[in-house]
Write a protein that holds these residues in place. Structure first.
Motif, PDB file in Angstrom:
ATOM      1  N   TYR A 274       0.848  -1.177   0.000  1.00 42.47           N
ATOM      2  CA  TYR A 274       0.000   0.000   0.000  1.00 42.47           C
ATOM      3  C   TYR A 274       0.892   1.237   0.000  1.00 42.47           C
ATOM      4  O   TYR A 274       1.364   1.651   1.052  1.00 42.47           O
ATOM      5  CB  TYR A 274      -0.916   0.009   1.219  1.00 42.47           C
ATOM      6  CG  TYR A 274      -1.959  -1.078   1.182  1.00 42.47           C
ATOM      7  CD1 TYR A 274      -3.223  -0.834   0.651  1.00 42.47           C
ATOM      8  CD2 TYR A 274      -1.677  -2.342   1.675  1.00 42.47           C
ATOM      9  CE1 TYR A 274      -4.174  -1.838   0.614  1.00 42.47           C
ATOM     10  CE2 TYR A 274      -2.631  -3.346   1.634  1.00 42.47           C
ATOM     11  CZ  TYR A 274      -3.867  -3.090   1.106  1.00 42.47           C
ATOM     12  OH  TYR A 274      -4.805  -4.082   1.065  1.00 42.47           O
TER      13      TYR A 274
ATOM     14  N   GLY B 200      -3.827   3.332  -2.715  1.00 43.26           N
ATOM     15  CA  GLY B 200      -4.498   2.094  -3.060  1.00 43.26           C
ATOM     16  C   GLY B 200      -3.525   0.946  -3.188  1.00 43.26           C
ATOM     17  O   GLY B 200      -2.311   1.119  -3.303  1.00 43.26           O
ATOM     18  N   LYS B 201      -4.011  -0.283  -3.165  1.00 44.31           N
ATOM     19  CA  LYS B 201      -3.137  -1.450  -3.162  1.00 44.31           C
ATOM     20  C   LYS B 201      -2.420  -1.607  -4.488  1.00 44.31           C
ATOM     21  O   LYS B 201      -3.014  -1.487  -5.557  1.00 44.31           O
ATOM     22  CB  LYS B 201      -3.942  -2.715  -2.855  1.00 44.31           C
ATOM     23  CG  LYS B 201      -3.056  -3.940  -2.647  1.00 44.31           C
ATOM     24  CD  LYS B 201      -3.841  -5.120  -2.106  1.00 44.31           C
ATOM     25  CE  LYS B 201      -2.917  -6.296  -1.852  1.00 44.31           C
ATOM     26  NZ  LYS B 201      -3.634  -7.451  -1.296  1.00 44.31           N
ATOM     27  N   TYR B 202      -1.127  -1.895  -4.413  1.00 45.60           N
ATOM     28  CA  TYR B 202      -0.324  -2.182  -5.601  1.00 45.60           C
ATOM     29  C   TYR B 202      -0.998  -3.295  -6.386  1.00 45.60           C
ATOM     30  O   TYR B 202      -1.476  -4.259  -5.790  1.00 45.60           O
ATOM     31  CB  TYR B 202       1.075  -2.628  -5.134  1.00 45.60           C
ATOM     32  CG  TYR B 202       2.046  -2.872  -6.248  1.00 45.60           C
ATOM     33  CD1 TYR B 202       2.064  -4.092  -6.920  1.00 45.60           C
ATOM     34  CD2 TYR B 202       2.950  -1.900  -6.630  1.00 45.60           C
ATOM     35  CE1 TYR B 202       2.948  -4.320  -7.945  1.00 45.60           C
ATOM     36  CE2 TYR B 202       3.849  -2.120  -7.651  1.00 45.60           C
ATOM     37  CZ  TYR B 202       3.846  -3.339  -8.308  1.00 45.60           C
ATOM     38  OH  TYR B 202       4.717  -3.556  -9.324  1.00 45.60           O
TER      39      TYR B 202
ATOM     40  N   ASP C 237      -2.425  -0.833  -8.353  1.00 47.70           N
ATOM     41  CA  ASP C 237      -3.344   0.207  -8.808  1.00 47.70           C
ATOM     42  C   ASP C 237      -2.558   1.480  -9.135  1.00 47.70           C
ATOM     43  O   ASP C 237      -1.665   1.863  -8.394  1.00 47.70           O
ATOM     44  CB  ASP C 237      -4.374   0.532  -7.725  1.00 47.70           C
ATOM     45  CG  ASP C 237      -5.395  -0.577  -7.565  1.00 47.70           C
ATOM     46  OD1 ASP C 237      -5.386  -1.489  -8.417  1.00 47.70           O
ATOM     47  OD2 ASP C 237      -6.174  -0.536  -6.623  1.00 47.70           O
TER      48      ASP C 237
ATOM     49  N   ASP D  16      -1.797   5.576  -9.650  1.00 45.96           N
ATOM     50  CA  ASP D  16      -2.136   6.825  -8.976  1.00 45.96           C
ATOM     51  C   ASP D  16      -3.066   7.577  -9.933  1.00 45.96           C
ATOM     52  O   ASP D  16      -2.634   8.313 -10.803  1.00 45.96           O
ATOM     53  CB  ASP D  16      -0.853   7.616  -8.699  1.00 45.96           C
ATOM     54  CG  ASP D  16      -1.102   8.953  -8.038  1.00 45.96           C
ATOM     55  OD1 ASP D  16      -2.275   9.355  -7.917  1.00 45.96           O
ATOM     56  OD2 ASP D  16      -0.129   9.618  -7.655  1.00 45.96           O
ATOM     57  N   TRP D  17      -4.371   7.360  -9.758  1.00 46.93           N
ATOM     58  CA  TRP D  17      -5.352   7.860 -10.720  1.00 46.93           C
ATOM     59  C   TRP D  17      -5.247   9.369 -10.913  1.00 46.93           C
ATOM     60  O   TRP D  17      -5.346   9.871 -12.041  1.00 46.93           O
ATOM     61  CB  TRP D  17      -6.767   7.504 -10.250  1.00 46.93           C
ATOM     62  CG  TRP D  17      -6.993   6.051 -10.068  1.00 46.93           C
ATOM     63  CD1 TRP D  17      -7.010   5.367  -8.886  1.00 46.93           C
ATOM     64  CD2 TRP D  17      -7.218   5.075 -11.084  1.00 46.93           C
ATOM     65  NE1 TRP D  17      -7.232   4.029  -9.102  1.00 46.93           N
ATOM     66  CE2 TRP D  17      -7.372   3.823 -10.442  1.00 46.93           C
ATOM     67  CE3 TRP D  17      -7.315   5.136 -12.472  1.00 46.93           C
ATOM     68  CZ2 TRP D  17      -7.611   2.645 -11.147  1.00 46.93           C
ATOM     69  CZ3 TRP D  17      -7.549   3.962 -13.185  1.00 46.93           C
ATOM     70  CH2 TRP D  17      -7.697   2.739 -12.522  1.00 46.93           C
TER      71      TRP D  17
ATOM     72  N   ASN E 132     -15.190   3.641 -16.265  1.00 49.22           N
ATOM     73  CA  ASN E 132     -14.126   2.652 -16.428  1.00 49.22           C
ATOM     74  C   ASN E 132     -13.568   2.662 -17.840  1.00 49.22           C
ATOM     75  O   ASN E 132     -12.350   2.564 -18.051  1.00 49.22           O
ATOM     76  CB  ASN E 132     -14.644   1.251 -16.091  1.00 49.22           C
ATOM     77  CG  ASN E 132     -14.711   1.002 -14.601  1.00 49.22           C
ATOM     78  OD1 ASN E 132     -14.139   1.754 -13.813  1.00 49.22           O
ATOM     79  ND2 ASN E 132     -15.412  -0.053 -14.206  1.00 49.22           N
TER      80      ASN E 132
END
Length: 224
Positions: free
Chosen positions: A15, A96-98, A100, A102-103, A131
């Motif tokens: 994380y 967020g959990k790897y 994912d 960095d939006w 999405n």
């Protein structure tokens, strides 16, 4: 941290988080970045083995050294309000959990490009539409500023620590964080019709970067 170390930790899952700290605290960490007792002594307070409480961030890593009056004069952005406690408290931004992405960083880079893009789908309330739109956004490469604490030979390392599960990869300077904030302001100015929706969807991230810039902070890249 070596490339092999990053690959191993990615396989295990992690994380990642940006943790804001004062610039003066970073300067002290950089005096002995390879000494875990030095690093942990500055950043963390011991937990309570009897109660099972985990170590927490130290007071120096949790609160701004600026006075309340100084903070009030710095938090002047009109689009969000900050309480006195929020102005004092140094932030952390979970990503967020790897693995994912960095939006928010992807959105900033895509929207800050010379050619204007359509953000309708990205900010849509419809899950499927959103999405589909994000699939294109996350293809845009993001170069995040990242500084290693020290190097040995050809290998660069972060900070030695015995507290977080995975470690502290490195840091970003106040100039790095100001550059992110400048990008945020450019994107909001370039897309005025979407500004309120961007702020609403990414309020945590925007609060984080505004807080860092207002306090003149730096941050660490921590993997839990």
């Amino acid at each position: 941290m070596s490339g092999a170390g990053r690959a191993y930790r990615g396989a295990m899952g992690m994380y990642p988080e940006y943790k804001e700290i004062p610039a003066a605290l970073l300067a002290r960490l950089l005096e002995h970045p390879d000494d875990e007792e030095w690093v942990d002594g500055l950043l963390f307070e011991a937990g309570d083995p009897d109660s099972g409480a985990a170590p927490g961030w130290s007071a120096a890593a949790s609160s701004s050294p600026l006075t309340d009056d100084e903070l009030r004069t710095r938090f002047t952005w009109p689009h969000l309000t900050f309480s006195a406690d929020q102005q004092r408290r140094l932030g952390g931004l979970g990503l967020g959990k790897y693995p994912d992405p960095d939006w928010f960083s992807h959105l900033l880079v895509a929207a800050d490009a010379p050619e204007r893009i359509d953000l309708t789908g990205v900010l849509s309330d419809d899950w499927d539409e959103r999405n589909a739109a994000w699939e294109n956004i996350v293809e845009v490469p993001v170069q995040v500023a990242h500084h290693s604490a020290y190097r040995t030979g050809d290998v660069e390392y972060g900070f030695h620590t015995d507290v977080p599960c995975y470690g502290i990869d490195g840091y970003r300077t106040a100039q790095d964080l100001t550059s992110v904030w400048d990008t945020i302001e450019r994107v909001l100015a370039a897309y005025p019709e979407f500004a309120s929706r961007i702020i609403g969807q990414f309020e945590a991230e925007i609060r984080y970067y505004h807080g860092c810039v207002a306090r003149g902070s730096v941050d660490l890249s921590v993997c839990w």
